[in-house]
Design an enzyme around this catalytic site. Sequence first.
Site, PDB file in Angstrom:
ATOM      1  N   ARG A   1      10.826   3.175   9.182  1.00  0.00           N
ATOM      2  CA  ARG A   1      11.582   4.241   8.527  1.00  0.00           C
ATOM      3  C   ARG A   1      10.979   5.630   8.739  1.00  0.00           C
ATOM      4  NH1 ARG A   1      10.611   3.000   2.029  1.00  0.00           N
ATOM      5  NH2 ARG A   1       8.438   3.637   1.994  1.00  0.00           N
TER       6      ARG A   1
ATOM      7  N   ARG B   1       6.186   8.669   6.481  1.00  0.00           N
ATOM      8  CA  ARG B   1       5.215   8.724   5.396  1.00  0.00           C
ATOM      9  C   ARG B   1       3.877   8.168   5.869  1.00  0.00           C
ATOM     10  NH1 ARG B   1       8.113   6.264   0.119  1.00  0.00           N
ATOM     11  NH2 ARG B   1       5.974   5.513  -0.199  1.00  0.00           N
TER      12      ARG B   1
ATOM     13  N   ARG C   1      -0.137  -2.172  -0.662  1.00  0.00           N
ATOM     14  CA  ARG C   1       0.901  -1.854  -1.651  1.00  0.00           C
ATOM     15  C   ARG C   1       1.587  -3.124  -2.137  1.00  0.00           C
ATOM     16  NH1 ARG C   1       3.940   2.403   1.919  1.00  0.00           N
ATOM     17  NH2 ARG C   1       5.518   2.450   0.288  1.00  0.00           N
TER      18      ARG C   1
HETATM   19  P1  AMP Z   1       7.047   5.138  -3.679  1.00  0.00           P
HETATM   20  O1  AMP Z   1       7.611   6.395  -3.096  1.00  0.00           O
HETATM   21  O2  AMP Z   1       7.774   4.687  -4.907  1.00  0.00           O
HETATM   22  O3  AMP Z   1       6.871   4.041  -2.649  1.00  0.00           O
HETATM   23  O4  AMP Z   1       5.568   5.514  -4.196  1.00  0.00           O
HETATM   24  C1  AMP Z   1       4.564   5.937  -3.289  1.00  0.00           C
HETATM   25  C2  AMP Z   1       3.172   5.748  -3.887  1.00  0.00           C
HETATM   26  O5  AMP Z   1       3.026   6.578  -5.057  1.00  0.00           O
HETATM   27  C3  AMP Z   1       2.864   4.341  -4.387  1.00  0.00           C
HETATM   28  O6  AMP Z   1       2.383   3.503  -3.358  1.00  0.00           O
HETATM   29  C4  AMP Z   1       1.784   4.615  -5.426  1.00  0.00           C
HETATM   30  O7  AMP Z   1       0.552   4.830  -4.805  1.00  0.00           O
HETATM   31  C5  AMP Z   1       2.222   5.934  -6.043  1.00  0.00           C
HETATM   32  N1  AMP Z   1       3.053   5.726  -7.254  1.00  0.00           N
HETATM   33  C6  AMP Z   1       4.406   5.889  -7.359  1.00  0.00           C
HETATM   34  N2  AMP Z   1       4.838   5.624  -8.603  1.00  0.00           N
HETATM   35  C7  AMP Z   1       3.728   5.280  -9.312  1.00  0.00           C
HETATM   36  C8  AMP Z   1       3.511   4.872 -10.655  1.00  0.00           C
HETATM   37  N3  AMP Z   1       4.521   4.745 -11.521  1.00  0.00           N
HETATM   38  N4  AMP Z   1       2.233   4.607 -11.032  1.00  0.00           N
HETATM   39  C9  AMP Z   1       1.213   4.715 -10.182  1.00  0.00           C
HETATM   40  N5  AMP Z   1       1.341   5.078  -8.905  1.00  0.00           N
HETATM   41  C10 AMP Z   1       2.583   5.353  -8.452  1.00  0.00           C
END
Ligand code: AMP
Length: 228
Positions: free
Chosen positions: A135, A169, A180
């Site tokens: 992506r 990203r 993750r």
């Molecule tokens: P995402 O865009 O949802 O894949 O989030 C990217 C990264 O942000 C994740 O892999 C986490 O490291 C961090 N992150 C996002 N949301 C949270 C959350 N609610 N609590 C802790 N870390 C978060």
Amino acid sequence: MIKKTSDGLFVVFTGAPGCGKGTQARILKEKTGIAHLSTGEMLREYAEKDTPLGRDLKAALDRGEFATDEMIIEMVKSRIAEDDCRKGFILDGFPRTLPQAEVLEEILASQNVKLNCVLEIQVPDEIIMERILGRYACMTCGAGYHDKFLKPKVYGVCDECGGTEFSRRKDDNKTTVQNRLVNYRLLTYPTIPFFEKRGLLKTVDGTGTIEAVSKKIHEILLGDLIDK
Ligand code: AMP
């Protein structure tokens, strides 16, 4: 069917990284006008700041580690209180831990908001890896694409805005994705039974095309009220 859109719609999208939460949240926002709150986007923005906290956060995100509960809870608390959330919101990426789920309950109770649904988008790990590693997004408008599943109509040109610069990203690499996924199982998955006990959990198979999955999601959340 969950609830009439005129009453507001307050939902959480959950599921492993790459399951399509962000994509589906953007589509639901477009359709209903409710706010899309992505904690990942909030954190990536914060991590761009050239401050000690910004730099520490950036390093943690690049390794696939979570931000602290304290930090993320403060961010969400103030964001939820903004005007555009009154008619509803889609929480995308929050809560990601049990303490976050518990605090969310308290925040919503204090604002007299009732969650309508926690929707888990289920996708097997092998598919997730392929989705995430392929992506990328337009650097001008943020529209999302994929090397295999969603190419721009004209090579190198964004369908939405005509932009010609794209980016991936930094946390979308194999090692970080594996991290993750481990963190998802360990820290986020326990929130599923938490919401199930409260009668809020619905699940959807997230493996079809973007359109097929959004059709199923809209059926669950909006029923026959509006065109799917
Ligand atoms: P995402 O865009 O949802 O894949 O989030 C990217 C990264 O942000 C994740 O892999 C986490 O490291 C961090 N992150 C996002 N949301 C949270 C959350 N609610 N609590 C802790 N870390 C978060």
